[in-house]
Design an enzyme around this catalytic site. Structure first.
Site, PDB file in Angstrom:
ATOM      1  CE  LYS A  36      37.770  36.769  50.850  1.00  0.00           C
ATOM      2  NZ  LYS A  36      37.141  36.337  49.507  1.00  0.00           N
ATOM      3  CG  ASN A  37      40.620  34.435  47.343  1.00  0.00           C
ATOM      4  OD1 ASN A  37      39.391  34.583  47.270  1.00  0.00           O
ATOM      5  ND2 ASN A  37      41.639  35.352  46.534  1.00  0.00           N
TER       6      ASN A  37
ATOM      7  NE  ARG B  92      31.507  38.801  41.996  1.00  0.00           N
ATOM      8  CZ  ARG B  92      30.941  40.254  41.188  1.00  0.00           C
ATOM      9  NH1 ARG B  92      30.562  40.480  41.792  1.00  0.00           N
ATOM     10  NH2 ARG B  92      30.862  39.235  40.352  1.00  0.00           N
TER      11      ARG B  92
ATOM     12  CG  ASP C 189      35.985  43.262  49.698  1.00  0.00           C
ATOM     13  OD1 ASP C 189      35.851  43.550  50.843  1.00  0.00           O
ATOM     14  OD2 ASP C 189      37.488  42.778  49.436  1.00  0.00           O
TER      15      ASP C 189
ATOM     16  CG  ASP D 162      42.696  39.253  45.896  1.00  0.00           C
ATOM     17  OD1 ASP D 162      42.269  40.722  46.044  1.00  0.00           O
ATOM     18  OD2 ASP D 162      42.439  38.354  46.328  1.00  0.00           O
TER      19      ASP D 162
ATOM     20  CB  VAL E 182      41.903  42.312  38.372  1.00  0.00           C
ATOM     21  CG1 VAL E 182      41.506  41.930  38.837  1.00  0.00           C
ATOM     22  CG2 VAL E 182      43.609  42.381  37.250  1.00  0.00           C
TER      23      VAL E 182
END
Length: 427
Positions: free
Chosen positions: A23-24, A95, A119, A308, A330
């Site tokens: 996804k990223n 985002r 998120d 994540d 983070v």
């Protein structure tokens, strides 16, 4: 009526689980196709909601997008004349939409991108995006909720050092620099596998980029790029999710389509928790212990432990022997889901960006209605529900849909007692 996920615990994962494209990475690959006129095709695309959102954003910019979920493929026809405005309704929903900023500046020399949402896990400002583009000669301002950028005559190569190895800023500045005049040197950049994946696609398109996977990128601007076909790298976060499902429930999972080397720190931590792990190219097997041992984790940019996967460490420590300390370096607001986990009986104490989790035997957790607040927290709550006694109902499923392809179907296929259905009068 909204959907919910119902888990009947205790239930363990047992079997093979697939991993598709990251996804990223794929969302940024889709944005990067804006750099070249013509048809680019991206393969190994996950069937997730965010791909649909990015496809719609590209259509509004003038592209013809063909998304074929069953084939895990998306084709994007990019026109000579592009629009340059990314609307709020789409940027708010995802985002990653901000990743069109760099390509639009390279192609159109101007961009108007709504300030993003995404998120609720903490502040993710655009200061480095702005400062890097300004170093390359752009003028930027914020007006009526939009980041407006322009560079009459195009961008110029520059040297810019990021204050923090931001993934988003690295992506935008790297794509913007591909056609800038001269040489751009970006220092202290992100090194995530997804950054390398995007850089490799840009190289395939004709970009001259040196230093992928290191802290410094040197980019020699070229006049134009060409469309390509590119395969997305495997999603290391999904692979890690399946691994933690085995660790928390004492199950065994064969994770197919993954790259174990992208998860070396994570797999070492899981071994410390008592898991047996066998790796080979493109797959690995995780056998969870009867009861895991608590682990201490500090999240850091790659190659450190990924933020994540932090929620899954909390879920593991909730049923582990002993106590573990998790430090979130983070995103400062990533602890919201712990209150939901406590509804199941977890013992979590928060102190700033630290969380202490005192493990209890899994049979002391009991199912309850809980709400997912972001993608990974939602998946972690489902996994915690797998270890708990009785029924756990997870609402906010739309968050999970943003990052996981057929999440419930895959778990059910691997023996988990889980189903998706309409919520009963609560939201």
């Amino acid at each position: 009526m909204e959907d919910m996920i119902e888990v009947q615990g205790p239930t363990a994962v047992s079997g093979a689980l697939p991993v598709f494209g990251a996804k990223n990475s794929v969302l940024k690959l889709m944005a990067a196709t804006l750099l070249a006129v013509g048809r680019s095709t991206i393969t190994n695309v996950p069937e997730i909601h965010d791909v649909t959102v990015m496809a719609e954003l590209l259509r509004r910019l003038g592209c013809d997008v063909s998304y074929r979920p069953a084939e895990h493929e998306v084709s994007i026809d990019v026109p000579e004349e592009l629009g340059h405005q990314a609307d709020y309704d789409l940027v708010r929903a995802m985002r990653a939409s901000i990743s069109v900023l760099g390509p639009l500046m390279a192609r159109c020399h101007r961009a108007e991108v709504a300030l993003p949402g995404g998120d609720a896990i903490g502040t993710r400002g655009l200061d480095m995006h702005r400062a890097g583009l300004e170093a390359m000669g752009a003028q930027l301002s914020i007006e009526r909720g939009f980041l407006r950028a322009s560079a009459e005559g195009g961008l110029e190569g520059a040297t810019y050092r990021l204050g923090y190895p931001s993934v988003g800023a690295t992506e935008n500045l790297m794509t913007a620099a591909t056609t800038a005049r001269g040489v751009t040197v970006l220092e202290n950049v992100a090194r995530e596998p997804e950054i390398v994946d995007i850089g490799r696609m840009l190289q395939e398109m004709g970009a001259r980029i040196e230093g992928l996977g290191t802290t410094t990128l040197t980019i020699h601007g070229v006049p134009r790029l060409s469309p390509v076909t590119h395969r997305t790298i495997a999603d290391r976060i999904v692979a890690g999710t399946w691994a933690f499902a085995a660790a928390v429930t004492g199950g065994r999972v064969e994770i197919e389509g993954a790259e174990p080397e992208h998860l070396s720190v994570v797999l070492d931590k899981l071994r410390s928790a008592g898991c047996e792990i066998d790796t080979s190219e493109g797959r690995f097997v995780v056998q969870g212990p009867e009861r895991p041992r608590a682990i201490n984790v500090s999240t850091l940019p790659y190659p450190g432990f990924p933020t994540d996967l932090q929620p899954f460490v909390v879920a593991l420590n909730a049923v582990a022997e002993g106590s573990g300390i998790i430090t979130e370096n983070v995103f400062e607001a990533r602890w919201g889901f712990t209150a939901e986990l406590e509804r199941l009986g977890a013992r979590v104490q928060l102190d700033g960006h630290h969380a202490r989790v005192d493990g209890v035997p899994a049979h002391e957790l009991s199912g309850a209605p809980v709400e997912a607040m972001d993608i990974r927290a939602g998946a972690a709550l489902v996994i915690a529900g797998m270890a708990a006694q009785g029924v756990t109902e997870v609402s906010g499923v739309e968050h999970i849909d943003r990052g996981y392809e057929h999440f419930v179907d895959h778990l059910a296929h691997a023996g988990v007692r889980v189903q998706r259905r309409i919520a009963r009068g609560w939201s």
